[in-house]
Design an enzyme around this catalytic site. Sequence first.
Site, PDB file in Angstrom:
ATOM      1  N   PRO A   1       0.793  -1.239   0.000  1.00 53.28           N
ATOM      2  CA  PRO A   1       0.000   0.000   0.000  1.00 53.28           C
ATOM      3  C   PRO A   1       0.826   1.290   0.000  1.00 53.28           C
ATOM      4  O   PRO A   1       0.254   2.364  -0.035  1.00 53.28           O
ATOM      5  CB  PRO A   1      -0.799  -0.123   1.302  1.00 53.28           C
ATOM      6  N   GLY A   2       2.173   1.185   0.043  1.00 55.40           N
ATOM      7  CA  GLY A   2       2.932   2.415  -0.169  1.00 55.40           C
ATOM      8  C   GLY A   2       3.865   2.858   0.952  1.00 55.40           C
ATOM      9  O   GLY A   2       4.303   4.007   0.960  1.00 55.40           O
ATOM     10  N   GLY A   3       4.186   1.964   1.871  1.00 55.70           N
ATOM     11  CA  GLY A   3       5.121   2.325   2.954  1.00 55.70           C
ATOM     12  C   GLY A   3       6.473   2.785   2.418  1.00 55.70           C
ATOM     13  O   GLY A   3       6.998   3.822   2.827  1.00 55.70           O
TER      14      GLY A   3
ATOM     15  N   LYS B   1      12.576 -13.125  -0.624  1.00 50.77           N
ATOM     16  CA  LYS B   1      11.844 -14.044   0.244  1.00 50.77           C
ATOM     17  C   LYS B   1      12.632 -15.346   0.374  1.00 50.77           C
ATOM     18  O   LYS B   1      13.163 -15.849  -0.606  1.00 50.77           O
ATOM     19  CB  LYS B   1      10.481 -14.330  -0.394  1.00 50.77           C
TER      20      LYS B   1
ATOM     21  N   ASP C   1       9.967  -4.716  -3.181  1.00 48.86           N
ATOM     22  CA  ASP C   1       9.562  -5.440  -1.969  1.00 48.86           C
ATOM     23  C   ASP C   1       8.370  -6.324  -2.315  1.00 48.86           C
ATOM     24  O   ASP C   1       7.334  -6.287  -1.679  1.00 48.86           O
ATOM     25  CB  ASP C   1       9.200  -4.409  -0.882  1.00 48.86           C
TER      26      ASP C   1
ATOM     27  N   ASP D   1       2.282  -1.581  -8.937  1.00 49.24           N
ATOM     28  CA  ASP D   1       1.620  -2.629  -8.149  1.00 49.24           C
ATOM     29  C   ASP D   1       0.172  -2.748  -8.634  1.00 49.24           C
ATOM     30  O   ASP D   1      -0.513  -1.728  -8.765  1.00 49.24           O
ATOM     31  CB  ASP D   1       1.637  -2.274  -6.643  1.00 49.24           C
TER      32      ASP D   1
HETATM   33  C1  LIG Z   1       4.930  -6.848   0.913  1.00 44.92           C
HETATM   34  S1  LIG Z   1       3.890  -5.992  -0.184  1.00 44.92           S
HETATM   35  C2  LIG Z   1       4.780  -4.501  -0.435  1.00 44.92           C
HETATM   36  C3  LIG Z   1       4.695  -3.542   0.703  1.00 44.92           C
HETATM   37  C4  LIG Z   1       5.253  -2.191   0.345  1.00 44.92           C
HETATM   38  N1  LIG Z   1       6.694  -2.225   0.161  1.00 44.92           N
HETATM   39  C5  LIG Z   1       4.953  -1.153   1.406  1.00 44.92           C
HETATM   40  O1  LIG Z   1       5.878  -0.586   1.959  1.00 44.92           O
HETATM   41  O2  LIG Z   1       3.777  -0.873   1.650  1.00 44.92           O
HETATM   42  C6  LIG Z   1       4.127  -6.845  -1.685  1.00 44.92           C
HETATM   43  C7  LIG Z   1       3.424  -6.225  -2.880  1.00 44.92           C
HETATM   44  O3  LIG Z   1       3.970  -6.796  -4.057  1.00 44.92           O
HETATM   45  C8  LIG Z   1       2.944  -6.766  -5.029  1.00 44.92           C
HETATM   46  N2  LIG Z   1       3.282  -7.657  -6.148  1.00 44.92           N
HETATM   47  C9  LIG Z   1       3.370  -9.008  -6.145  1.00 44.92           C
HETATM   48  N3  LIG Z   1       3.650  -9.447  -7.371  1.00 44.92           N
HETATM   49  C10 LIG Z   1       3.734  -8.356  -8.182  1.00 44.92           C
HETATM   50  C11 LIG Z   1       4.026  -8.154  -9.562  1.00 44.92           C
HETATM   51  N4  LIG Z   1       4.256  -9.189 -10.371  1.00 44.92           N
HETATM   52  N5  LIG Z   1       4.066  -6.899 -10.038  1.00 44.92           N
HETATM   53  C12 LIG Z   1       3.839  -5.841  -9.232  1.00 44.92           C
HETATM   54  N6  LIG Z   1       3.575  -5.973  -7.915  1.00 44.92           N
HETATM   55  C13 LIG Z   1       3.524  -7.201  -7.389  1.00 44.92           C
HETATM   56  C14 LIG Z   1       1.712  -7.188  -4.256  1.00 44.92           C
HETATM   57  O4  LIG Z   1       0.529  -6.736  -4.941  1.00 44.92           O
HETATM   58  C15 LIG Z   1       1.927  -6.484  -2.917  1.00 44.92           C
HETATM   59  O5  LIG Z   1       1.218  -5.267  -2.861  1.00 44.92           O
END
Ligand SMILES: C[S@@+](CC[C@H](N)C(=O)[O-])C[C@H]1O[C@@H](n2cnc3c(N)ncnc32)[C@H](O)[C@@H]1O
Length: 341
Positions: A213-215, A298, A268, A231
């Site tokens: 969500p954008g942290g 991961k 991330d 995203d």
């Molecule tokens: C752990 S969260 C990220 C949190 C973010 N760094 C923050 O600070 O709020 C992982 C994100 O990766 C996105 N994601 C997973 N696979 C993706 C892809 N192929 N392309 C773009 N985003 C992807 C997911 O939708 C999810 O919102």
Amino acid sequence: MTNRLIGTTNHGFAQYAQEEIRRLVPGVKFSVLEPGEVFLIHTDISIVEMQEKLRGQEPIFLRHVQPVTEEFPITKTRADLEELIEFVQGLGGVFAPGEKIAVQVRKTAGVKPEYTPYGVKEALDPILVQAHGVEPVVRGEDRVISIYLGKEALYWGISRPEDNLSDWSGGAVRYKQEEGQVSRAKFKLLEAEERFGLDFASFERALDIGAAPGGWSSLLLERGLQVTAVDPGHMDAELAKHPKLTHLKKNAGDVQFGEEEFDLLVCDMSWSPKQMSKLVADLLYSLKPSGTAVITVKLMHGKPFQTVKETMQTFEGKLELIQAKQLFHNREELTLHLRKR
Ligand SMILES: C[S@@+](CC[C@H](N)C(=O)[O-])C[C@H]1O[C@@H](n2cnc3c(N)ncnc32)[C@H](O)[C@@H]1O
């Protein structure tokens, strides 16, 4: 084995840190203080030599290390504090007048002394002032007194913060949650900035992959950068209004940018390292030469060293690894600091 240090990792990762330390110093031995995360390192080489080796080739999974030069049996009653105070009063020629000293005290989970770790610090700070003329501090110390309360014993050691690999007690980085903070994931990037000695304010344009969500985006915006967030998920509604943020609500495989458009790339995406590294590798044309990348990886199948190796193989010739580190805010993952070749 005459010399000892205490090593600390994130929970469940002690075996990997021990493997890395064994590679650095063959013949080193370990004993458990807290299963899966805190252990004594027993070595024939001097503490100083050990600290130099650990700093020179910092293990990915070793979050913190502290020397042990004294061990006192404890009763877990207030009598322990009296003994410790007496010991500190008697320390001659150890401190320079005015030296900034941080007392960092931790304890093994489940051990419940009559005093708290903070109570130990509170008891020692005035003695350090009266008997040795030092300045007790919490941050910005010249040296740290590290105290670890185990089940049966108290372990004591003094070192420079850089020799501990982290200046936080036990490497446990505690940031304050802010009001309206978009996600806890922000702490990961904040810790990466500190740990890798980065200054995000010195960059101009960032690509944030897996941003919702954008942290992470919010931290980069706070640092003054222009941020492109990729995203398929929703960004925080307030953040989405930020004039320097562009959100592409797409999969990272379906976006295109100009050549060398960004000087910082962060990712991330909690996804399989294979898929993640392929997606990132395919977008590297958009990062300037010598540009910086910060990427979470991961750890999926209990083979972390293999995962790092395979990830780096995907980036071969494109990104150079500066450091791989499991941060305090990483759970089943680690963070890579990389530079575009
Ligand atoms: C752990 S969260 C990220 C949190 C973010 N760094 C923050 O600070 O709020 C992982 C994100 O990766 C996105 N994601 C997973 N696979 C993706 C892809 N192929 N392309 C773009 N985003 C992807 C997911 O939708 C999810 O919102």
